[in-house]
Design a protein around this motif. Structure first.
Motif, PDB file in Angstrom:
ATOM      1  N   MET A  44       0.823  -1.211   0.000  1.00 46.13           N
ATOM      2  CA  MET A  44       0.000   0.000   0.000  1.00 46.13           C
ATOM      3  C   MET A  44       0.858   1.263   0.000  1.00 46.13           C
ATOM      4  SD  MET A  44      -3.151  -0.926  -0.191  1.00 46.13           S
ATOM      5  CE  MET A  44      -4.130   0.451   0.383  1.00 46.13           C
ATOM      6  N   LEU A  45       1.941   1.259   0.775  1.00 38.31           N
ATOM      7  CA  LEU A  45       2.830   2.425   0.784  1.00 38.31           C
ATOM      8  C   LEU A  45       3.545   2.583  -0.552  1.00 38.31           C
ATOM      9  CD1 LEU A  45       4.256   2.010   4.394  1.00 38.31           C
ATOM     10  CD2 LEU A  45       2.827   3.899   3.581  1.00 38.31           C
ATOM     11  N   ALA A  46       3.918   1.475  -1.177  1.00 39.32           N
ATOM     12  CA  ALA A  46       4.525   1.544  -2.509  1.00 39.32           C
ATOM     13  C   ALA A  46       3.523   2.088  -3.522  1.00 39.32           C
ATOM     14  CB  ALA A  46       5.008   0.154  -2.930  1.00 39.32           C
ATOM     15  N   SER A  47       2.274   1.688  -3.408  1.00 35.47           N
ATOM     16  CA  SER A  47       1.236   2.191  -4.299  1.00 35.47           C
ATOM     17  C   SER A  47       1.093   3.706  -4.173  1.00 35.47           C
ATOM     18  CB  SER A  47      -0.112   1.520  -3.984  1.00 35.47           C
ATOM     19  OG  SER A  47      -0.066   0.128  -4.206  1.00 35.47           O
ATOM     20  N   GLU A  48       1.115   4.202  -2.936  1.00 38.78           N
ATOM     21  CA  GLU A  48       1.009   5.644  -2.725  1.00 38.78           C
ATOM     22  C   GLU A  48       2.189   6.387  -3.341  1.00 38.78           C
ATOM     23  OE1 GLU A  48       0.478   6.595   1.381  1.00 38.78           O
ATOM     24  OE2 GLU A  48      -1.648   6.022   1.370  1.00 38.78           O
ATOM     25  N   ALA A  49       3.400   5.868  -3.113  1.00 37.86           N
ATOM     26  CA  ALA A  49       4.589   6.522  -3.669  1.00 37.86           C
ATOM     27  C   ALA A  49       4.532   6.527  -5.197  1.00 37.86           C
ATOM     28  CB  ALA A  49       5.847   5.815  -3.174  1.00 37.86           C
ATOM     29  N   PHE A  50       4.010   5.455  -5.774  1.00 36.45           N
ATOM     30  CA  PHE A  50       3.918   5.337  -7.227  1.00 36.45           C
ATOM     31  C   PHE A  50       2.888   6.315  -7.797  1.00 36.45           C
ATOM     32  CE2 PHE A  50       2.124   3.017 -10.971  1.00 36.45           C
ATOM     33  CZ  PHE A  50       3.241   3.123 -11.782  1.00 36.45           C
ATOM     34  N   ILE A  51       1.697   6.325  -7.218  1.00 35.81           N
ATOM     35  CA  ILE A  51       0.640   7.210  -7.696  1.00 35.81           C
ATOM     36  C   ILE A  51       1.014   8.675  -7.515  1.00 35.81           C
ATOM     37  CG2 ILE A  51      -1.729   7.977  -7.240  1.00 35.81           C
ATOM     38  CD1 ILE A  51      -1.589   5.450  -8.871  1.00 35.81           C
ATOM     39  N   ASP A  52       1.713   8.983  -6.410  1.00 35.62           N
ATOM     40  CA  ASP A  52       2.132  10.364  -6.153  1.00 35.62           C
ATOM     41  C   ASP A  52       3.378  10.761  -6.938  1.00 35.62           C
ATOM     42  OD1 ASP A  52       0.025  10.601  -4.408  1.00 35.62           O
ATOM     43  OD2 ASP A  52       1.212  10.214  -2.603  1.00 35.62           O
ATOM     44  N   LYS A  53       3.874   9.822  -7.786  1.00 38.46           N
ATOM     45  CA  LYS A  53       5.029  10.063  -8.656  1.00 38.46           C
ATOM     46  C   LYS A  53       6.310  10.356  -7.882  1.00 38.46           C
ATOM     47  CE  LYS A  53       2.141  11.597 -12.513  1.00 38.46           C
ATOM     48  NZ  LYS A  53       2.159  10.267 -13.142  1.00 38.46           N
ATOM     49  N   GLU A  54       6.393   9.836  -6.664  1.00 39.97           N
ATOM     50  CA  GLU A  54       7.641   9.922  -5.925  1.00 39.97           C
ATOM     51  C   GLU A  54       8.671   8.949  -6.498  1.00 39.97           C
ATOM     52  OE1 GLU A  54       6.788   9.217  -1.842  1.00 39.97           O
ATOM     53  OE2 GLU A  54       5.246  10.781  -1.722  1.00 39.97           O
ATOM     54  N   ILE A  55       8.196   7.896  -7.144  1.00 39.52           N
ATOM     55  CA  ILE A  55       9.063   6.896  -7.785  1.00 39.52           C
ATOM     56  C   ILE A  55       8.502   6.589  -9.171  1.00 39.52           C
ATOM     57  CG2 ILE A  55       9.941   5.822  -5.698  1.00 39.52           C
ATOM     58  CD1 ILE A  55       7.736   3.706  -5.966  1.00 39.52           C
ATOM     59  N   ASP A  56       9.353   6.031 -10.009  1.00 34.03           N
ATOM     60  CA  ASP A  56       8.930   5.680 -11.369  1.00 34.03           C
ATOM     61  C   ASP A  56       8.453   4.235 -11.479  1.00 34.03           C
ATOM     62  OD1 ASP A  56       9.729   8.222 -12.202  1.00 34.03           O
ATOM     63  OD2 ASP A  56      11.765   7.539 -12.651  1.00 34.03           O
ATOM     64  N   THR A  57       9.014   3.366 -10.638  1.00 32.87           N
ATOM     65  CA  THR A  57       8.827   1.932 -10.842  1.00 32.87           C
ATOM     66  C   THR A  57       8.754   1.206  -9.503  1.00 32.87           C
ATOM     67  OG1 THR A  57      10.253   2.170 -12.789  1.00 32.87           O
ATOM     68  CG2 THR A  57       9.716  -0.077 -12.105  1.00 32.87           C
ATOM     69  N   ILE A  58       8.021   0.103  -9.496  1.00 35.71           N
ATOM     70  CA  ILE A  58       8.032  -0.845  -8.377  1.00 35.71           C
ATOM     71  C   ILE A  58       8.481  -2.190  -8.927  1.00 35.71           C
ATOM     72  CG2 ILE A  58       6.672  -2.046  -6.630  1.00 35.71           C
ATOM     73  CD1 ILE A  58       4.687   0.320  -6.742  1.00 35.71           C
ATOM     74  N   VAL A  59       9.491  -2.772  -8.300  1.00 33.66           N
ATOM     75  CA  VAL A  59       9.955  -4.115  -8.671  1.00 33.66           C
ATOM     76  C   VAL A  59       9.673  -5.034  -7.485  1.00 33.66           C
ATOM     77  CG1 VAL A  59      11.962  -5.551  -9.193  1.00 33.66           C
ATOM     78  CG2 VAL A  59      11.718  -3.306 -10.264  1.00 33.66           C
ATOM     79  N   ALA A  60       8.953  -6.114  -7.710  1.00 29.82           N
ATOM     80  CA  ALA A  60       8.588  -7.046  -6.644  1.00 29.82           C
ATOM     81  C   ALA A  60       9.140  -8.422  -6.948  1.00 29.82           C
ATOM     82  CB  ALA A  60       7.069  -7.107  -6.500  1.00 29.82           C
ATOM     83  N   THR A  61       9.787  -9.018  -5.951  1.00 26.78           N
ATOM     84  CA  THR A  61      10.373 -10.338  -6.144  1.00 26.78           C
ATOM     85  C   THR A  61      10.228 -11.158  -4.879  1.00 26.78           C
ATOM     86  OG1 THR A  61      12.351 -11.492  -6.958  1.00 26.78           O
ATOM     87  CG2 THR A  61      12.698  -9.741  -5.346  1.00 26.78           C
ATOM     88  N   ARG A  62      10.552 -12.425  -4.975  1.00 21.29           N
ATOM     89  CA  ARG A  62      10.659 -13.301  -3.814  1.00 21.29           C
ATOM     90  C   ARG A  62      11.412 -14.549  -4.235  1.00 21.29           C
ATOM     91  NH1 ARG A  62       4.615 -15.348  -2.442  1.00 21.29           N
ATOM     92  NH2 ARG A  62       5.731 -16.673  -0.965  1.00 21.29           N
ATOM     93  N   PRO A  63      12.115 -15.190  -3.331  1.00 16.04           N
ATOM     94  CA  PRO A  63      12.801 -16.431  -3.685  1.00 16.04           C
ATOM     95  C   PRO A  63      11.777 -17.467  -4.130  1.00 16.04           C
ATOM     96  CG  PRO A  63      13.553 -15.595  -1.553  1.00 16.04           C
ATOM     97  CD  PRO A  63      12.348 -14.802  -1.922  1.00 16.04           C
ATOM     98  N   ALA A  64      12.063 -18.143  -5.234  1.00 19.65           N
ATOM     99  CA  ALA A  64      11.120 -19.123  -5.790  1.00 19.65           C
ATOM    100  C   ALA A  64      11.300 -20.459  -5.090  1.00 19.65           C
ATOM    101  CB  ALA A  64      11.332 -19.264  -7.291  1.00 19.65           C
ATOM    102  N   VAL A  65      10.864 -20.498  -3.824  1.00 16.70           N
ATOM    103  CA  VAL A  65      10.973 -21.703  -3.009  1.00 16.70           C
ATOM    104  C   VAL A  65       9.579 -22.093  -2.552  1.00 16.70           C
ATOM    105  CG1 VAL A  65      11.915 -22.698  -0.887  1.00 16.70           C
ATOM    106  CG2 VAL A  65      13.278 -21.080  -2.228  1.00 16.70           C
TER     107      VAL A  65
END
Length: 232
Positions: free
Chosen positions: A65-86
Motif C-alpha cells: 500500500m505504501l509503494a502504491s502511494e509513492a507510485f501514484i504520487d510520482k515519488e518513484i517511477d517503478t516498483i519491482v517485486a520479487t521473492r525467492p522461488a521456493v
C-alpha cells in the motif's frame, strides 16, 4: 464524420499507450495498529528496511500500500517485486507452463492483491504492461541497477546469503529496498539471507529493521493462538 475528425480519432487511439497512470488511488493506506504506523515512519525515513515477524501482521499489505502511494504520487517511477522461488515446506509444485511472467505469477499473487487495492485493477494492469510495476524473479535481477524504484522482496527468509547480497546491491539513485519475511519459517537449508543481513547490517545509517510480534497480528485472532501451540 469529416476526414479531419477521422484523423483525430485515429491519432487519439494510437496514443492510448501513452496515457498517464490515473492520479487517484483506489484505497489509501491506513495503519491498523501502532506497529504498522511505526513501520510507515521507518520506510519514509530510510533507504533499506528489513521487516520481520509472523504471518498475519500485515507485512506485505503495509509495504504494498505504501509503494502504491509513492507510485501514484510520482515519488518513484517503478516498483519491482520479487521473492525467492521456493515452495513452502518443501512442497513441490512441479513444472509450470507459460512464459516467465506466467511462471512467476503464483509468487506475485500476494503483491497483486495489495496493488489492486492500492491503485485499482485497471491502473495495475496498465502499469504491468508498460513495465512500471514489474514482477521479477530474483535470477533476472543480477547485473541490474534500479533508479527511482522501490525494490520489494517478500518471503525473504528463503533467500540465501548470496541472493540477499545481490538484491541489496541493486539499489540505484532515489530507490529503496524493502525486505519482508518471517525468520522462524525458513524453507531452505543453511543460513537465511534475511537473518544474516539483519545481523550484519545492524547500526548502518539509512538502514532500519522493524520487528512485528504475535501481538501485532491483524489477519485473524486465531493465528496468534495457533502460533502459540506450534511454538510451545
Amino acid at each position: 464524420m469529416s476526414s479531419k475528425s477521422k484523423r483525430r480519432v485515429i491519432e487519439e487511439s494510437s496514443n492510448i499507450a501513452l496515457l498517464p497512470i490515473p492520479p487517484k488511488k483506489a484505497t489509501p493506506f491506513r495503519p491498523k495498529n501502532q506497529s504498522q504506523k511505526d513501520l510507515a515512519d521507518k520506510i519514509h525515513n530510510n533507504d533499506v528496511i528489513f521487516i520481520t515477524g509472523p504471518a498475519g501482521t500485515g507485512k506485505t499489505y503495509c509495504v504494498g500500500m505504501l509503494a502504491s502511494e509513492a507510485f501514484i504520487d510520482k515519488e518513484i517511477d517503478t516498483i519491482v517485486a520479487t521473492r525467492p522461488a521456493v515452495e513452502a515446506a518443501n512442497e513441490e509444485m512441479g513444472f509450470l507452463p507459460g512464459d516467465i511472467d506466467e511462471k512467476f505469477a503464483p509468487w506475485f499473487e500476494p503483491f497483486q492483491d495489495v496493488f489492486e487495492r492500492g491503485i485499482g485493477s485497471g491502473a495495475l494492469k496498465y502499469a504491468k504492461e508498460h513495465g512500471k510495476i514489474r514482477p521479477t524473479p530474483m535470477a533476472y535481477m543480477r547485473g541490474k541497477s534500479y533508479d527511482n524504484t522501490w525494490i520489494l522482496m517478500d518471503e525473504a527468509q528463503n533467500s540465501t546469503v548470496e541472493q540477499m547480497k545481490m538484491f541489496l546491491t541493486r539499489i540505484g539513485s532515489g530507490s529503496k529496498a524493502i525486505i519482508m519475511g518471517d525468520i522462524k519459517q525458513s524453507d531452505i537449508q543453511g543460513t537465511s539471507g534475511l537473518q544474516d543481513a539483519v545481523r550484519r547490517l545492524s547500526g548502518v545509517a539509512r538502514i532500519a529493521t522493524h520487528e512485528f510480534t504475535k501481538e501485532d497480528i491483524v489477519r485473524h485472532g486465531l493465528i496468534r493462538h495457533i502460533l502459540d501451540r506450534y511454538e510451545n
